[in-house]
Design a protein around this motif. Structure first.
Motif, PDB file in Angstrom:
ATOM      1  N   ALA A 120       0.849  -1.192   0.000  1.00 13.23           N
ATOM      2  CA  ALA A 120       0.000   0.000   0.000  1.00 13.23           C
ATOM      3  C   ALA A 120       0.883   1.241   0.000  1.00 13.23           C
ATOM      4  CB  ALA A 120      -0.898  -0.004   1.225  1.00 13.23           C
ATOM      5  N   ASN A 121       0.299   2.352  -0.412  1.00 15.93           N
ATOM      6  CA  ASN A 121       0.967   3.648  -0.335  1.00 15.93           C
ATOM      7  C   ASN A 121       0.152   4.561   0.566  1.00 15.93           C
ATOM      8  OD1 ASN A 121       3.404   3.828  -2.154  1.00 15.93           O
ATOM      9  ND2 ASN A 121       1.923   2.958  -3.592  1.00 15.93           N
ATOM     10  N   PHE A 122       0.701   4.856   1.737  1.00 18.33           N
ATOM     11  CA  PHE A 122       0.033   5.730   2.689  1.00 18.33           C
ATOM     12  C   PHE A 122       0.399   7.181   2.381  1.00 18.33           C
ATOM     13  CE2 PHE A 122       0.189   1.671   4.823  1.00 18.33           C
ATOM     14  CZ  PHE A 122      -1.007   1.608   5.522  1.00 18.33           C
ATOM     15  N   VAL A 123      -0.607   8.009   2.123  1.00 23.34           N
ATOM     16  CA  VAL A 123      -0.403   9.447   1.960  1.00 23.34           C
ATOM     17  C   VAL A 123      -0.960  10.106   3.217  1.00 23.34           C
ATOM     18  CG1 VAL A 123      -0.955  11.494   0.599  1.00 23.34           C
ATOM     19  CG2 VAL A 123      -0.511   9.308  -0.542  1.00 23.34           C
ATOM     20  N   VAL A 181      -3.682   3.279  -2.740  1.00 17.29           N
ATOM     21  CA  VAL A 181      -3.451   4.412  -1.853  1.00 17.29           C
ATOM     22  C   VAL A 181      -4.358   4.352  -0.626  1.00 17.29           C
ATOM     23  CG1 VAL A 181      -3.617   6.929  -1.643  1.00 17.29           C
ATOM     24  CG2 VAL A 181      -2.655   5.890  -3.727  1.00 17.29           C
ATOM     25  N   VAL A 182      -3.752   4.551   0.536  1.00 16.64           N
ATOM     26  CA  VAL A 182      -4.490   4.782   1.774  1.00 16.64           C
ATOM     27  C   VAL A 182      -4.318   6.262   2.105  1.00 16.64           C
ATOM     28  CG1 VAL A 182      -4.777   4.195   4.203  1.00 16.64           C
ATOM     29  CG2 VAL A 182      -4.048   2.428   2.568  1.00 16.64           C
ATOM     30  N   LEU A 219      -7.591   4.718  -4.964  1.00 17.94           N
ATOM     31  CA  LEU A 219      -7.847   4.645  -3.527  1.00 17.94           C
ATOM     32  C   LEU A 219      -8.142   3.223  -3.080  1.00 17.94           C
ATOM     33  CD1 LEU A 219      -8.429   6.436  -0.904  1.00 17.94           C
ATOM     34  CD2 LEU A 219     -10.842   6.042  -1.477  1.00 17.94           C
ATOM     35  N   THR A 220      -7.463   2.805  -2.019  1.00 15.96           N
ATOM     36  CA  THR A 220      -7.768   1.545  -1.350  1.00 15.96           C
ATOM     37  C   THR A 220      -8.583   1.776  -0.089  1.00 15.96           C
ATOM     38  OG1 THR A 220      -5.816   0.379  -2.179  1.00 15.96           O
ATOM     39  CG2 THR A 220      -6.739  -0.419  -0.112  1.00 15.96           C
ATOM     40  N   HIS A 221      -8.231   2.822   0.647  1.00 15.68           N
ATOM     41  CA  HIS A 221      -8.895   3.059   1.929  1.00 15.68           C
ATOM     42  C   HIS A 221      -8.725   4.524   2.310  1.00 15.68           C
ATOM     43  CE1 HIS A 221     -10.813   0.712   5.199  1.00 15.68           C
ATOM     44  NE2 HIS A 221     -10.426   1.715   5.980  1.00 15.68           N
TER      45      HIS A 221
END
Length: 233
Positions: free
Chosen positions: A2-5, A68-69, A91-93
């Protein structure tokens, strides 16, 4: 992966996530803390609400991030929520950390008891910026004196237009997979919109942290664990 922004709330920049980012990266994920225009190292950049939404969308699209989270804390829930709609299937979450939830046509100050009059007046008296909060503002939130001093050193006045300009939503956030993190020491209960979405049990869930409004400082490891949990559900 995942990629947390990660987007912190009013007066804060990417630096607010310094103790959370290593935990996310150690778990094998991307972590992208973001400073919004008009704050911290970008303090000289003019900003309105739309600017902040574009900051977030631009970060995701410019780096071509997928899975993307999007994480929004406090004020940042408003631009992050709008950006979550804007980035589509990237977007994932969506994670809202003790955050404001955007409402189409409403501004950050709209939910204040006086309709935002006090904040608006403060902005007008301080050159278009919401001024820094006194150290006492952070009392009772599970922060050490050192942590409070760190926040005070790094904080910058917040561009006022981002607080008074309305959000624009083209889709209901209730349709998105989301987690709302309620910090118990902050006092106020989540709004009716959060309760309604989480009780429906389809897309939103409500979790609690036994700390105050700034968990990235008071409980960074615990916050990181909750964030990691959103990619496992």
């Amino acid at each position: 992966m995942a990629n947390f922004v990660l987007v912190a709330g009013a007066r804060l920049g990417a630096w607010a996530w310094d103790e959370v980012v290593p935990e996310l990266r150690a778990a094998g994920h991307g972590a992208h803390p973001l400073t919004l225009s008009g704050l911290a190292e970008k303090r000289d950049v003019p900003a309105g609400q739309h600017t902040h939404v574009q900051d977030i969308v631009g970060e995701v699209e410019g780096k071509d991030l997928r899975d993307v989270v999007l994480v929004g804390h406090s004020y940042a829930g408003i631009p992050v929520g709008q950006a979550a709609v804007g980035i589509g299937d990237r977007l994932t979450h969506l994670v809202l950390v003790d955050a404001e939830v955007p409402v189409d046509g409403a501004a950050f100050v709209s939910a204040w008891p006086d309709g935002g009059a006090t904040v608006t007046a403060s902005i007008a008296q301080n050159g278009g910026f919401w001024p820094l909060a006194p150290a006492t503002h952070y009392d009772g939130h599970g922060l050490t004196d050192e942590q409070i001093a760190r926040i005070a050193r790094g904080a910058t006045p917040h561009p006022g237009a981002t607080l008074t300009e309305p959000a624009v939503l083209t889709r209901s956030l209730g349709e998105l997979p989301a987690t709302y993190i309620h910090c118990l020491l902050a006092g106020a209960e989540p709004g009716d919109d959060v309760a309604a979405q989480s009780s429906a049990g389809q897309h939103w869930r409500l979790v609690e942290m036994d700390t105050g409004h700034w968990p990235m400082f008071s409980q960074p490891r615990e916050l990181a664990r909750l964030l990691l949990g959103t990619v496992e559900v």
